[in-house]
Design a protein around this motif. Structure first.
Motif, PDB file in Angstrom:
ATOM      1  N   ASN A  40      -3.724   3.510  -0.783  1.00 43.64           N
ATOM      2  CA  ASN A  40      -4.379   3.329   0.507  1.00 43.64           C
ATOM      3  C   ASN A  40      -3.478   3.931   1.584  1.00 43.64           C
ATOM      4  O   ASN A  40      -2.259   3.794   1.521  1.00 43.64           O
ATOM      5  CB  ASN A  40      -4.638   1.848   0.799  1.00 43.64           C
ATOM      6  CG  ASN A  40      -5.555   1.644   1.989  1.00 43.64           C
ATOM      7  OD1 ASN A  40      -5.118   1.670   3.142  1.00 43.64           O
ATOM      8  ND2 ASN A  40      -6.828   1.439   1.712  1.00 43.64           N
ATOM      9  N   ASP A  98      -8.765   3.374   6.094  1.00 41.56           N
ATOM     10  CA  ASP A  98      -9.003   3.727   4.698  1.00 41.56           C
ATOM     11  C   ASP A  98      -9.602   2.511   3.997  1.00 41.56           C
ATOM     12  O   ASP A  98      -9.033   1.415   4.041  1.00 41.56           O
ATOM     13  CB  ASP A  98      -7.676   4.124   4.047  1.00 41.56           C
ATOM     14  CG  ASP A  98      -7.864   4.807   2.701  1.00 41.56           C
ATOM     15  OD1 ASP A  98      -9.012   5.127   2.343  1.00 41.56           O
ATOM     16  OD2 ASP A  98      -6.849   5.024   2.012  1.00 41.56           O
ATOM     17  N   GLN A 155     -10.947  -2.128  -6.408  1.00 42.55           N
ATOM     18  CA  GLN A 155      -9.509  -2.169  -6.170  1.00 42.55           C
ATOM     19  C   GLN A 155      -9.045  -3.580  -5.821  1.00 42.55           C
ATOM     20  O   GLN A 155      -8.028  -4.061  -6.344  1.00 42.55           O
ATOM     21  CB  GLN A 155      -9.136  -1.194  -5.049  1.00 42.55           C
ATOM     22  CG  GLN A 155      -7.640  -0.984  -4.879  1.00 42.55           C
ATOM     23  CD  GLN A 155      -7.325   0.075  -3.838  1.00 42.55           C
ATOM     24  OE1 GLN A 155      -8.058   0.229  -2.855  1.00 42.55           O
ATOM     25  NE2 GLN A 155      -6.251   0.815  -4.045  1.00 42.55           N
ATOM     26  N   TRP A 203     -10.991  -0.328   1.283  1.00 42.65           N
ATOM     27  CA  TRP A 203     -10.523  -1.024   0.087  1.00 42.65           C
ATOM     28  C   TRP A 203     -11.748  -1.320  -0.779  1.00 42.65           C
ATOM     29  O   TRP A 203     -12.440  -2.313  -0.542  1.00 42.65           O
ATOM     30  CB  TRP A 203      -9.805  -2.319   0.456  1.00 42.65           C
ATOM     31  CG  TRP A 203      -8.492  -2.118   1.126  1.00 42.65           C
ATOM     32  CD1 TRP A 203      -8.269  -1.941   2.457  1.00 42.65           C
ATOM     33  CD2 TRP A 203      -7.210  -2.072   0.489  1.00 42.65           C
ATOM     34  NE1 TRP A 203      -6.934  -1.783   2.704  1.00 42.65           N
ATOM     35  CE2 TRP A 203      -6.248  -1.865   1.508  1.00 42.65           C
ATOM     36  CE3 TRP A 203      -6.778  -2.189  -0.832  1.00 42.65           C
ATOM     37  CZ2 TRP A 203      -4.891  -1.774   1.244  1.00 42.65           C
ATOM     38  CZ3 TRP A 203      -5.426  -2.093  -1.100  1.00 42.65           C
ATOM     39  CH2 TRP A 203      -4.497  -1.894  -0.077  1.00 42.65           C
ATOM     40  N   PRO A 204     -12.039  -0.492  -1.774  1.00 46.35           N
ATOM     41  CA  PRO A 204     -13.218  -0.743  -2.620  1.00 46.35           C
ATOM     42  C   PRO A 204     -13.120  -2.079  -3.342  1.00 46.35           C
ATOM     43  O   PRO A 204     -12.027  -2.585  -3.622  1.00 46.35           O
ATOM     44  CB  PRO A 204     -13.199   0.428  -3.613  1.00 46.35           C
ATOM     45  CG  PRO A 204     -12.341   1.469  -2.974  1.00 46.35           C
ATOM     46  CD  PRO A 204     -11.324   0.726  -2.162  1.00 46.35           C
ATOM     47  N   THR A 260      -5.090   9.471  -6.733  1.00 43.85           N
ATOM     48  CA  THR A 260      -4.437   8.681  -7.781  1.00 43.85           C
ATOM     49  C   THR A 260      -3.262   9.417  -8.404  1.00 43.85           C
ATOM     50  O   THR A 260      -2.155   8.878  -8.493  1.00 43.85           O
ATOM     51  CB  THR A 260      -5.463   8.310  -8.867  1.00 43.85           C
ATOM     52  OG1 THR A 260      -6.519   7.536  -8.284  1.00 43.85           O
ATOM     53  CG2 THR A 260      -4.804   7.491  -9.970  1.00 43.85           C
ATOM     54  N   CYS A 268      -0.873  -0.267  -3.989  1.00 41.88           N
ATOM     55  CA  CYS A 268      -2.300   0.039  -3.972  1.00 41.88           C
ATOM     56  C   CYS A 268      -2.503   1.362  -3.233  1.00 41.88           C
ATOM     57  O   CYS A 268      -1.945   1.566  -2.149  1.00 41.88           O
ATOM     58  CB  CYS A 268      -3.078  -1.058  -3.254  1.00 41.88           C
ATOM     59  SG  CYS A 268      -2.801  -2.702  -3.935  1.00 41.88           S
ATOM     60  N   ALA A 273      -5.264   1.902  -8.439  1.00 41.63           N
ATOM     61  CA  ALA A 273      -6.076   2.985  -7.888  1.00 41.63           C
ATOM     62  C   ALA A 273      -7.330   2.435  -7.226  1.00 41.63           C
ATOM     63  O   ALA A 273      -7.686   1.252  -7.377  1.00 41.63           O
ATOM     64  CB  ALA A 273      -6.459   3.965  -8.995  1.00 41.63           C
ATOM     65  N   LYS A 274      -8.021   3.312  -6.492  1.00 39.65           N
ATOM     66  CA  LYS A 274      -9.249   2.912  -5.801  1.00 39.65           C
ATOM     67  C   LYS A 274     -10.303   2.392  -6.768  1.00 39.65           C
ATOM     68  O   LYS A 274     -11.102   1.514  -6.417  1.00 39.65           O
ATOM     69  CB  LYS A 274      -9.824   4.101  -5.025  1.00 39.65           C
ATOM     70  CG  LYS A 274      -8.977   4.577  -3.854  1.00 39.65           C
ATOM     71  CD  LYS A 274      -9.187   3.734  -2.620  1.00 39.65           C
ATOM     72  CE  LYS A 274      -8.599   4.393  -1.389  1.00 39.65           C
ATOM     73  NZ  LYS A 274      -8.734   3.536  -0.193  1.00 39.65           N
ATOM     74  N   ASP A 275     -10.332   2.944  -8.000  1.00 36.98           N
ATOM     75  CA  ASP A 275     -11.348   2.524  -8.963  1.00 36.98           C
ATOM     76  C   ASP A 275     -10.951   1.274  -9.731  1.00 36.98           C
ATOM     77  O   ASP A 275     -11.660   0.836 -10.634  1.00 36.98           O
ATOM     78  CB  ASP A 275     -11.671   3.660  -9.940  1.00 36.98           C
ATOM     79  CG  ASP A 275     -10.495   4.036 -10.842  1.00 36.98           C
ATOM     80  OD1 ASP A 275      -9.405   3.433 -10.697  1.00 36.98           O
ATOM     81  OD2 ASP A 275     -10.661   4.930 -11.691  1.00 36.98           O
ATOM     82  N   HIS A 333       0.857  -1.189   0.000  1.00 35.88           N
ATOM     83  CA  HIS A 333       0.000   0.000   0.000  1.00 35.88           C
ATOM     84  C   HIS A 333       0.895   1.241   0.000  1.00 35.88           C
ATOM     85  O   HIS A 333       2.026   1.205   0.472  1.00 35.88           O
ATOM     86  CB  HIS A 333      -1.001   0.010   1.164  1.00 35.88           C
ATOM     87  CG  HIS A 333      -0.407   0.028   2.544  1.00 35.88           C
ATOM     88  ND1 HIS A 333      -0.800  -0.842   3.546  1.00 35.88           N
ATOM     89  CD2 HIS A 333       0.554   0.805   3.113  1.00 35.88           C
ATOM     90  CE1 HIS A 333      -0.124  -0.593   4.658  1.00 35.88           C
ATOM     91  NE2 HIS A 333       0.700   0.418   4.423  1.00 35.88           N
ATOM     92  N   SER A 368      -2.870   9.217  -0.551  1.00 36.51           N
ATOM     93  CA  SER A 368      -4.213   9.294  -1.093  1.00 36.51           C
ATOM     94  C   SER A 368      -4.165  10.043  -2.411  1.00 36.51           C
ATOM     95  O   SER A 368      -3.254  10.828  -2.664  1.00 36.51           O
ATOM     96  CB  SER A 368      -5.161  10.005  -0.114  1.00 36.51           C
ATOM     97  OG  SER A 368      -4.717  11.326   0.131  1.00 36.51           O
TER      98      SER A 368
END
Length: 305
Positions: A140, A146, A152, A148-149, A54, A138, A78-80, A48, A52
């Motif tokens: 995060n 925080d 992701q 983890w979607p 991207t 990743c 990224a988160k997406d 990680h 924060s």
């Protein structure tokens, strides 16, 4: 042990597994090969970023910082779920680690988790992980709070499976940084044991698909973003349309970005679009960097939704 994938082979393997890939400008020649060996490779290390955002995380991992030059990994997840490739070759990501862990990864003979590490960067018995592992950071904070979607985590699974499939490895070739070095705690917020189960399930299915894939339907025609008008850009918007446009400009070899592209319209976007207009044959005031309907239609910007 395996020979590292070429840049083209890496991109192909990731996309075949259903990964959304963004090639950061300059990533194909960004490496630390002059500092040590790259390969043979034995596995993948997941990290990680402790950051924060991207764009800032990708920039950090591409360039590094005063204490540690980049690249700091091969790709940023990224988160997406988008994977931004930032390095090709040796990267400063794993550092020194435990030789017993390396042997367990090579043989894939451990159970739920590899043996506990007792070495770290600079310790007497440490081995060089930067030569032996692909690394993916990743986005995060790593504070345990925080989130983890799902997108992701799905990308972590797909990236890992893509490399395992390309090299003929099983899921035990994928470890967390905390499983490599006794100084590290990443990734924090999900279980690497559970992730390896997900990866192994994916490896049992066809590339890019789940355990029980739906039958493919008829192909859908591509959806392109309608031209939003010159005034949209002159208002300096912050919009995913701008990001999608920038990625297309980079793909067309017209990107003039030091970092990005991002969602906020900037002079870098205008310079990149002017390069696109010149590529289409426009000149003078017709290549001023402000999008017009004809050049926009030719760019084929994917629909942002």
């Amino acid at each position: 042990m395996a020979t590292p994938l070429s840049a083209d082979a890496l991109v192909s393997a990731l996309r075949a597994e259903g990964v959304t890939v963004v090639e950061h400008p300059g990533w194909r020649t960004n490496n630390r090969n002059h500092k040590g060996s790259w390969g043979p490779v034995n596995g993948v290390v997941i990290h990680h970023t402790v950051s924060s955002g991207t764009s800032s995380s990708v920039s950090l991992c591409f360039n590094g910082h005063a204490g540690l030059p980049g690249p700091l990994c091969h790709g940023v997840i990224a988160k997406d779920g988008t994977v931004h490739l930032v390095g090709n070759g040796r990267a400063n990501h794993a550092g020194g680690g435990d030789p017993s862990v390396l042997q367990a990864v090579i043989t894939e003979t451990y159970g739920d988790r590899p043996p506990a590490p007792h070495e770290h960067e600079g310790s007497a018995g440490a081995v060089d992980g930067n030569a032996r592992f692909y690394g993916f950071e990743c986005v995060n904070l790593g504070d345990g709070h925080d989130p983890w979607p799902n997108a992701q985590l799905d990308a972590v699974e797909r990236v890992s499976a893509a490399l395992c499939r390309a090299h003929g490895w099983g899921s035990r070739s994928v470890i967390g940084h905390l499983e490599w070095s006794d100084w590290k705690s990443d990734p924090r917020g999900f279980s690497m044991t559970g992730m390896r189960r997900r990866i192994q399930t994916r490896l049992a299915a066809a590339p890019g698909r789940g355990e029980h894939p739906e039958p493919p339907g008829p192909p859908r025609p591509p959806r392109y973003q309608p031209f939003p008008g010159v005034s949209f850009f002159q208002a300096q918007p912050d919009s995913p349309i701008v990001t999608a446009m920038g990625r297309r400009l980079v793909a067309e070899g017209c990107g003039h970005y030091r970092v990005g592209p991002g969602s906020r319209w900037s002079e870098a976007d205008r310079a990149s679009y002017a390069a696109w207009q010149r590529k289409l044959g426009y000149s003078g005031s017709a290549a001023d960097g402000w999008p017009g309907p004809a050049s926009w239609a030719a760019l084929k910007v994917p629909h942002s939704s």
